[in-house]
Design a protein around this motif. Sequence first.
Motif, PDB file in Angstrom:
ATOM      1  N   GLY A  13     109.792 -45.429  40.820  1.00 29.82           N
ATOM      2  CA  GLY A  13     109.894 -43.978  41.547  1.00 29.82           C
ATOM      3  C   GLY A  13     109.675 -42.835  40.332  1.00 29.82           C
ATOM      4  N   ASN A  14     110.428 -41.657  40.673  1.00 30.93           N
ATOM      5  CA  ASN A  14     110.213 -40.548  39.555  1.00 30.93           C
ATOM      6  C   ASN A  14     110.754 -40.823  38.066  1.00 30.93           C
ATOM      7  N   ILE A  15     111.968 -41.298  37.938  1.00 36.38           N
ATOM      8  CA  ILE A  15     112.369 -41.603  36.823  1.00 36.38           C
ATOM      9  C   ILE A  15     111.617 -42.544  36.102  1.00 36.38           C
ATOM     10  N   SER A  16     111.136 -43.474  36.839  1.00 37.64           N
ATOM     11  CA  SER A  16     110.456 -44.459  35.882  1.00 37.64           C
ATOM     12  C   SER A  16     109.301 -43.861  34.758  1.00 37.64           C
ATOM     13  N   CYS A  36     108.070 -53.789  39.144  1.00 34.24           N
ATOM     14  CA  CYS A  36     108.462 -54.212  40.259  1.00 34.24           C
ATOM     15  C   CYS A  36     108.940 -52.975  41.168  1.00 34.24           C
ATOM     16  N   ASP A  37     108.713 -53.042  42.397  1.00 36.37           N
ATOM     17  CA  ASP A  37     108.941 -51.876  43.309  1.00 36.37           C
ATOM     18  C   ASP A  37     108.910 -52.832  45.008  1.00 36.37           C
ATOM     19  N   ILE A  38     109.881 -52.261  45.780  1.00 30.88           N
ATOM     20  CA  ILE A  38     109.570 -52.777  47.262  1.00 30.88           C
ATOM     21  C   ILE A  38     108.434 -52.159  47.884  1.00 30.88           C
ATOM     22  N   ILE A  41     102.629 -49.618  47.761  1.00 28.83           N
ATOM     23  CA  ILE A  41     101.697 -48.785  47.445  1.00 28.83           C
ATOM     24  C   ILE A  41     102.041 -47.918  46.069  1.00 28.83           C
ATOM     25  N   LYS A  42     103.198 -47.682  46.038  1.00 27.55           N
ATOM     26  CA  LYS A  42     103.699 -46.908  44.820  1.00 27.55           C
ATOM     27  C   LYS A  42     103.693 -47.790  43.525  1.00 27.55           C
ATOM     28  N   LEU A  43     104.024 -49.066  43.857  1.00 25.46           N
ATOM     29  CA  LEU A  43     103.819 -49.957  42.581  1.00 25.46           C
ATOM     30  C   LEU A  43     102.386 -50.364  42.280  1.00 25.46           C
ATOM     31  N   TRP A  76     117.000 -46.850  43.202  1.00 22.68           N
ATOM     32  CA  TRP A  76     118.233 -46.230  43.623  1.00 22.68           C
ATOM     33  C   TRP A  76     119.574 -46.930  43.268  1.00 22.68           C
ATOM     34  N   ASN A  77     120.636 -46.354  43.431  1.00 21.53           N
ATOM     35  CA  ASN A  77     121.890 -46.821  42.963  1.00 21.53           C
ATOM     36  C   ASN A  77     122.570 -48.034  43.638  1.00 21.53           C
ATOM     37  N   ALA A  78     122.124 -48.300  44.871  1.00 28.05           N
ATOM     38  CA  ALA A  78     122.480 -49.686  45.421  1.00 28.05           C
ATOM     39  C   ALA A  78     121.967 -50.772  44.873  1.00 28.05           C
ATOM     40  N   VAL A  79     120.818 -50.729  44.496  1.00 25.48           N
ATOM     41  CA  VAL A  79     120.059 -51.620  43.557  1.00 25.48           C
ATOM     42  C   VAL A  79     120.386 -52.241  42.262  1.00 25.48           C
ATOM     43  N   HIS A  80     121.229 -51.176  41.615  1.00 24.42           N
ATOM     44  CA  HIS A  80     121.447 -51.329  40.209  1.00 24.42           C
ATOM     45  C   HIS A  80     122.181 -52.654  39.934  1.00 24.42           C
ATOM     46  N   LYS A  81     123.195 -52.938  40.437  1.00 19.79           N
ATOM     47  CA  LYS A  81     123.876 -53.979  40.152  1.00 19.79           C
ATOM     48  C   LYS A  81     123.209 -55.339  40.391  1.00 19.79           C
ATOM     49  N   GLU A  97     119.757 -47.084  34.954  1.00 18.63           N
ATOM     50  CA  GLU A  97     119.831 -45.770  35.158  1.00 18.63           C
ATOM     51  C   GLU A  97     121.291 -45.211  35.476  1.00 18.63           C
ATOM     52  N   LYS A  98     121.639 -43.989  35.444  1.00 20.38           N
ATOM     53  CA  LYS A  98     122.933 -43.560  35.791  1.00 20.38           C
ATOM     54  C   LYS A  98     122.672 -43.289  37.251  1.00 20.38           C
ATOM     55  N   PRO A  99     123.746 -43.190  37.956  1.00 19.90           N
ATOM     56  CA  PRO A  99     125.164 -43.645  37.795  1.00 19.90           C
ATOM     57  C   PRO A  99     125.124 -45.235  37.551  1.00 19.90           C
ATOM     58  N   GLY A 164     115.666 -37.967  50.906  1.00 25.08           N
ATOM     59  CA  GLY A 164     115.542 -39.448  50.977  1.00 25.08           C
ATOM     60  C   GLY A 164     116.950 -40.162  50.862  1.00 25.08           C
ATOM     61  N   TRP A 165     116.938 -40.998  49.747  1.00 32.97           N
ATOM     62  CA  TRP A 165     118.166 -41.886  49.514  1.00 32.97           C
ATOM     63  C   TRP A 165     119.233 -41.201  49.131  1.00 32.97           C
ATOM     64  N   PHE A 166     119.173 -40.075  48.187  1.00 29.59           N
ATOM     65  CA  PHE A 166     120.030 -39.315  47.698  1.00 29.59           C
ATOM     66  C   PHE A 166     121.248 -38.885  48.571  1.00 29.59           C
TER      67      PHE A 166
END
Length: 355
Positions: A13-16, A36-38, A41-43, A76-81, A97-99, A164-166
């Motif tokens: 996404g954006n920050i990548s 990698c992206d789910i 199309i974006k990938l 997005w943050n839920a996938v960071h871990k 990425e943060k957080p 969106g997810w934010f």
Amino acid sequence: MAKKLRVGIIGTGNISHCHMAGYRKLSDRVEVVAACDIDEIKLAAYCKQYGIPAQYTDFREMMKNEELDCVSVCTWNAVHKDATIAALRGGANVLCEKPMAMNAAEAAEMKAAAEETGRLLQIGFVRRFGNDAAALKDFIDAGVFGDIYYAKATYLRRDGCPGGWFGDKSRSGGGPLIDLGVHVIDLVRYLAGLPKPVSAFGATYNNLGPNRAGGGQKAWAIAGGQDPYTVEDFTTALIRFENGLTVSVEASFNLNVKKDVGNIELFGTQAGCRIDPEVELYTQMAGRFVNVSPAASTALSFNGLFENEIRGFVDAVEGIAPCRATAEDGLVLMKIIDAIYESAETGKSVEIRGL
Ligand SMILES: NC(=O)c1ccc[n+]([C@@H]2O[C@H](COP(=O)([O-])OP(=O)(O)OC[C@H]3O[C@@H](n4cnc5c(N)ncnc54)[C@H](O)[C@@H]3O)[C@@H](O)[C@H]2O)c1
């Protein structure tokens, strides 16, 4: 010539794109070989744009098939871990990425995985790499401020939930505190010499966000009320540190404020300062109060900001320089965020333990 580091990107996404710009500046030292992206199309568009040969929709598969030295986690943050732990266990060093995560428990798992695997885990506290932070660090290291005992960390948007997810707590973990507040709280803590937090008191509100759905004047304002808005729209908090420092925090996606503000203020025994956006110092000279501005601009420049961060990551992976934003620092920030959200729920000050 030394072998180039092989890099993978999780989340395109954006920050990548900012990470990619940083890696491309180091094309003599690294090559981005997989993404990698789910979102297929974006990938595909991302891989085409940057000529990345391998595409995956599952980061575990990417880590199984590819030999990667470095991975940027930009989901997005839920996938960071899960993405970070999979990358570490797959043998890669990670810039996440943060957080760092949704909460401190997840952050602690990620830090433990880095320790177990012996790989580097850097957190995307990009503001540490800014030209404004560098200027302030020079003044602080030279003793200009004396003892810093109070600070303000402010990041206010009048109408700026990115949508969106934010706005979806299940994917973001929270609103402006976890998204914007982390930047300025971390910057203050970094400049103040990384003191240990001991308690926090905070309050969160959600008075304006949903009501503004569709009414925003910015391109990123919630579109037609279709996106979720299950996060707070404003947080205020006071954090207390072991060395006596207190930090006042304000962060909003929506607030009836005149203009958007992203600044920090430091108050020391010898001088104070504000970044808004130029660094200005408040001190005394020959018995008079003076306001001091560096002759060259110190306003945060986005030009080179992420490049500095990526170079710092690659330098740390190659052992050329120490990591400048560690997993420990990410965990400390998540403990602070957890304490503020808990305090907002209970109405009481929350002690920060286990650091
Ligand atoms: N450092 C900064 O200044 C800064 C600025 C913006 C965003 N960020 C952070 O970067 C991260 C991404 O933000 P963004 O603005 O790029 O969001 P985005 O929505 O543009 O991109 C996130 C991407 O992650 C992908 N994704 C989700 N789950 C995935 C999974 N399981 N596997 C692979 N890909 C997955 C999504 O499909 C999406 O393409 C967030 O953590 C955000 O807080 C940091």
